[in-house]
Design an enzyme around this catalytic site. Structure first.
Site, PDB file in Angstrom:
ATOM      1  N   ASN A  85     -69.989  64.714  65.778  1.00 17.43           N
ATOM      2  CA  ASN A  85     -70.535  65.587  66.812  1.00 17.43           C
ATOM      3  C   ASN A  85     -70.033  67.009  66.551  1.00 17.43           C
ATOM      4  O   ASN A  85     -68.848  67.213  66.276  1.00 17.43           O
ATOM      5  CB  ASN A  85     -70.080  65.118  68.192  1.00 17.43           C
ATOM      6  CG  ASN A  85     -70.619  63.743  68.554  1.00 17.43           C
ATOM      7  OD1 ASN A  85     -71.712  63.381  68.136  1.00 17.43           O
ATOM      8  ND2 ASN A  85     -69.850  62.972  69.302  1.00 17.43           N
ATOM      9  N   GLY A  91     -72.472  67.490  71.345  1.00 15.84           N
ATOM     10  CA  GLY A  91     -71.671  66.547  72.112  1.00 15.84           C
ATOM     11  C   GLY A  91     -70.194  66.542  71.763  1.00 15.84           C
ATOM     12  O   GLY A  91     -69.468  65.619  72.139  1.00 15.84           O
ATOM     13  N   HIS A  98     -63.643  65.699  63.684  1.00 17.74           N
ATOM     14  CA  HIS A  98     -63.389  64.255  63.618  1.00 17.74           C
ATOM     15  C   HIS A  98     -64.690  63.526  63.340  1.00 17.74           C
ATOM     16  O   HIS A  98     -65.769  63.948  63.777  1.00 17.74           O
ATOM     17  CB  HIS A  98     -62.759  63.733  64.910  1.00 17.74           C
ATOM     18  CG  HIS A  98     -63.476  64.149  66.157  1.00 17.74           C
ATOM     19  ND1 HIS A  98     -63.354  65.407  66.709  1.00 17.74           N
ATOM     20  CD2 HIS A  98     -64.342  63.480  66.958  1.00 17.74           C
ATOM     21  CE1 HIS A  98     -64.096  65.496  67.803  1.00 17.74           C
ATOM     22  NE2 HIS A  98     -64.728  64.324  67.964  1.00 17.74           N
TER      23      HIS A  98
HETATM   24  P1  DGP Z   1     -66.305  64.088  70.590  1.00 22.38           P
HETATM   25  O1  DGP Z   1     -67.075  63.921  71.871  1.00 22.38           O
HETATM   26  O2  DGP Z   1     -67.161  63.846  69.360  1.00 22.38           O
HETATM   27  O3  DGP Z   1     -65.543  65.380  70.544  1.00 22.38           O
HETATM   28  O4  DGP Z   1     -65.240  62.896  70.589  1.00 22.38           O
HETATM   29  C1  DGP Z   1     -63.924  63.017  71.027  1.00 22.38           C
HETATM   30  C2  DGP Z   1     -63.376  61.627  71.141  1.00 22.38           C
HETATM   31  O5  DGP Z   1     -61.962  61.704  71.174  1.00 22.38           O
HETATM   32  C3  DGP Z   1     -63.798  60.867  72.391  1.00 22.38           C
HETATM   33  O6  DGP Z   1     -64.536  59.726  71.993  1.00 22.38           O
HETATM   34  C4  DGP Z   1     -62.506  60.469  73.076  1.00 22.38           C
HETATM   35  C5  DGP Z   1     -61.471  60.683  72.002  1.00 22.38           C
HETATM   36  N1  DGP Z   1     -60.186  61.141  72.460  1.00 22.38           N
HETATM   37  C6  DGP Z   1     -59.935  62.236  73.220  1.00 22.38           C
HETATM   38  N2  DGP Z   1     -58.606  62.387  73.411  1.00 22.38           N
HETATM   39  C7  DGP Z   1     -58.011  61.361  72.739  1.00 22.38           C
HETATM   40  C8  DGP Z   1     -56.653  60.970  72.567  1.00 22.38           C
HETATM   41  O7  DGP Z   1     -55.712  61.598  73.051  1.00 22.38           O
HETATM   42  N3  DGP Z   1     -56.429  59.852  71.825  1.00 22.38           N
HETATM   43  C9  DGP Z   1     -57.453  59.140  71.266  1.00 22.38           C
HETATM   44  N4  DGP Z   1     -57.113  58.068  70.550  1.00 22.38           N
HETATM   45  N5  DGP Z   1     -58.743  59.493  71.404  1.00 22.38           N
HETATM   46  C10 DGP Z   1     -59.012  60.575  72.143  1.00 22.38           C
END
Ligand code: DGP
Length: 112
Positions: A85, A91, A98
């Site tokens: 994303n 999104g 990532h």
């Molecule tokens: P996006 O919407 O593509 O920016 O995805 C961000 C993702 O990161 C979302 O699916 C939730 C995940 N996420 C956010 N904060 C953390 C965290 O502190 N730890 C982990 N493992 N995932 C996280």
């Protein structure tokens, strides 16, 4: 970036179980999984999004890392999806590049 949550995960400042790690990337389970398997693959180096990457090796590191994780989790037979994303309409909510690796259910198309 001192205030970036994914930088803190990559550096170990926030303790996290890595599914995979090497000198350039780390992979860990998403906090809010959207499928039975939902792993995030990130570069150790901070890039706010794919749009600002100035080194194409970053993308090959992410994709080859995701394929390694998929193999290690035995996902090849049933399949999986890789998603990056990018930006507000893409999104993206966490401003550290990532790649999402999603698997374990039939993933709809087109995405929402
Ligand atoms: P996006 O919407 O593509 O920016 O995805 C961000 C993702 O990161 C979302 O699916 C939730 C995940 N996420 C956010 N904060 C953390 C965290 O502190 N730890 C982990 N493992 N995932 C996280």
């Amino acid at each position: 970036m001192s205030d970036c949550i994914f930088c803190k995960i990559a550096s170990g400042e926030i303790p996290t179980d890595f599914v995979y790690s090497d000198d350039n990337i780390v992979a860990f389970r998403d906090l809010n999984p959207q499928a039975p398997v939902h792993v995030l693959i990130i570069p150790r180096k901070h890039y706010a999004s794919a749009a600002v990457v100035d080194d194409e090796k970053v993308f090959s590191d992410l994709m080859s890392g995701a394929v390694k994780v998929a193999r290690a989790l035995g996902l090849e037979d049933k399949g999986y999806r890789m998603v990056i994303n990018t930006g507000e309409e893409g999104g993206q909510t966490v401003l550290h590049l990532h790649l999402h690796l999603l698997a374990g259910r039939n993933l709809g198309w087109p995405p929402g």
